[in-house]
Design a protein around this motif. Structure first.
Motif, PDB file in Angstrom:
ATOM      1  N   GLY A 114      35.770  84.905  96.253  1.00 64.63           N
ATOM      2  CA  GLY A 114      35.446  86.273  96.652  1.00 64.63           C
ATOM      3  C   GLY A 114      35.769  87.340  95.627  1.00 64.63           C
ATOM      4  O   GLY A 114      36.044  88.474  95.990  1.00 64.63           O
ATOM      5  N   VAL A 115      35.689  86.999  94.349  1.00 63.79           N
ATOM      6  CA  VAL A 115      35.900  88.000  93.303  1.00 63.79           C
ATOM      7  C   VAL A 115      34.685  88.940  93.277  1.00 63.79           C
ATOM      8  O   VAL A 115      33.547  88.493  93.431  1.00 63.79           O
ATOM      9  N   GLU A 116      34.930  90.230  93.109  1.00 66.52           N
ATOM     10  CA  GLU A 116      33.833  91.189  93.000  1.00 66.52           C
ATOM     11  C   GLU A 116      32.967  90.826  91.796  1.00 66.52           C
ATOM     12  O   GLU A 116      33.483  90.639  90.689  1.00 66.52           O
ATOM     13  N   PRO A 117      31.655  90.732  91.973  1.00 66.86           N
ATOM     14  CA  PRO A 117      30.784  90.351  90.863  1.00 66.86           C
ATOM     15  C   PRO A 117      30.887  91.268  89.640  1.00 66.86           C
ATOM     16  O   PRO A 117      30.801  90.801  88.510  1.00 66.86           O
ATOM     17  N   ILE A 118      31.093  92.555  89.854  1.00 63.54           N
ATOM     18  CA  ILE A 118      31.165  93.472  88.706  1.00 63.54           C
ATOM     19  C   ILE A 118      32.394  93.179  87.847  1.00 63.54           C
ATOM     20  O   ILE A 118      32.392  93.420  86.639  1.00 63.54           O
ATOM     21  N   ASP A 119      33.439  92.595  88.432  1.00 65.49           N
ATOM     22  CA  ASP A 119      34.626  92.227  87.669  1.00 65.49           C
ATOM     23  C   ASP A 119      34.350  91.054  86.730  1.00 65.49           C
ATOM     24  O   ASP A 119      35.125  90.800  85.812  1.00 65.49           O
ATOM     25  N   LEU A 120      33.265  90.342  86.967  1.00 66.89           N
ATOM     26  CA  LEU A 120      32.890  89.197  86.135  1.00 66.89           C
ATOM     27  C   LEU A 120      31.742  89.518  85.185  1.00 66.89           C
ATOM     28  O   LEU A 120      31.136  88.615  84.620  1.00 66.89           O
ATOM     29  N   ALA A 121      31.447  90.789  84.996  1.00 66.68           N
ATOM     30  CA  ALA A 121      30.308  91.186  84.169  1.00 66.68           C
ATOM     31  C   ALA A 121      30.417  90.645  82.750  1.00 66.68           C
ATOM     32  O   ALA A 121      29.421  90.199  82.167  1.00 66.68           O
ATOM     33  N   LEU A 122      31.604  90.661  82.178  1.00 68.41           N
ATOM     34  CA  LEU A 122      31.759  90.134  80.817  1.00 68.41           C
ATOM     35  C   LEU A 122      31.511  88.629  80.785  1.00 68.41           C
ATOM     36  O   LEU A 122      30.960  88.110  79.815  1.00 68.41           O
ATOM     37  N   ASP A 123      31.874  87.920  81.849  1.00 66.75           N
ATOM     38  CA  ASP A 123      31.580  86.490  81.937  1.00 66.75           C
ATOM     39  C   ASP A 123      30.082  86.256  82.086  1.00 66.75           C
ATOM     40  O   ASP A 123      29.528  85.298  81.539  1.00 66.75           O
ATOM     41  N   PHE A 124      29.395  87.129  82.822  1.00 66.15           N
ATOM     42  CA  PHE A 124      27.946  87.005  82.963  1.00 66.15           C
ATOM     43  C   PHE A 124      27.251  87.162  81.615  1.00 66.15           C
ATOM     44  O   PHE A 124      26.237  86.531  81.343  1.00 66.15           O
ATOM     45  N   LEU A 125      27.840  88.003  80.737  1.00 62.75           N
ATOM     46  CA  LEU A 125      27.276  88.159  79.388  1.00 62.75           C
ATOM     47  C   LEU A 125      27.398  86.860  78.583  1.00 62.75           C
ATOM     48  O   LEU A 125      26.535  86.559  77.767  1.00 62.75           O
ATOM     49  N   GLU A 126      28.471  86.106  78.801  1.00 63.32           N
ATOM     50  CA  GLU A 126      28.711  84.868  78.067  1.00 63.32           C
ATOM     51  C   GLU A 126      27.962  83.681  78.668  1.00 63.32           C
ATOM     52  O   GLU A 126      27.851  82.628  78.043  1.00 63.32           O
ATOM     53  N   MET A 127      27.443  83.833  79.869  1.00 61.69           N
ATOM     54  CA  MET A 127      26.762  82.744  80.557  1.00 61.69           C
ATOM     55  C   MET A 127      25.503  82.341  79.798  1.00 61.69           C
ATOM     56  O   MET A 127      24.824  83.181  79.203  1.00 61.69           O
TER      57      MET A 127
END
Length: 131
Positions: A114-127
């Motif tokens: 349940g982590v907020e998706p916006i908190d993972l934005a930098l990880d989404f860039l690396e995906m």
């Protein structure tokens, strides 16, 4: 609680988004390439996913067994496994949630419980981008 109320989604405007990283920001587009204050959380998530080859992605919520809202990302079912595999490579665990009255072609992916998706934005860039 009425049946209709149980399936209402929260209002995006009522959600608290942490803008502390933006307070002293003098760079127009912020740390992830977009200004959170100007663009909004859902737009940023959707844009990051589309840049990686996903058809669409939106912030969404699942429900726990006790009825609490859990933030996640809603994507097409045919892209869910690729997304979960990419997140696993980055060290995250994912589960899926299907809304009882939702679209049959969409899944909500809950990341790290349940982590907020916006908190993972930098990880989404690396995906990795999908093909």
């Amino acid at each position: 609680m009425s049946f209709d109320r149980r399936f209402e989604l929260p209002n995006f405007d009522d959600m608290d988004v942490d803008l502390t990283a933006c307070e002293n920001c003098d760079f127009e587009c912020g740390t992830i390439g977009y200004c959170l204050d100007e663009c909004g959380e859902n737009y940023i998530i959707c844009t990051l996913f589309m840049d990686k080859g996903y058809n669409i992605a939106n912030k969404d919520w699942g429900r726990s067994s006790d009825g609490k809202l859990i933030p996640g990302v809603e994507i097409y079912k045919n892209q869910t496994q690729k997304f979960m595999k990419a997140m696993s490579k980055l060290g995250h665990t994912c589960t899926t949630y299907n809304h009882p009255l939702g679209k049959s072609y969409l899944n909500t992916v809950i990341i790290d419980g349940g982590v907020e998706p916006i908190d993972l934005a930098l990880d989404f860039l690396e995906m990795e981008a999908i093909k």
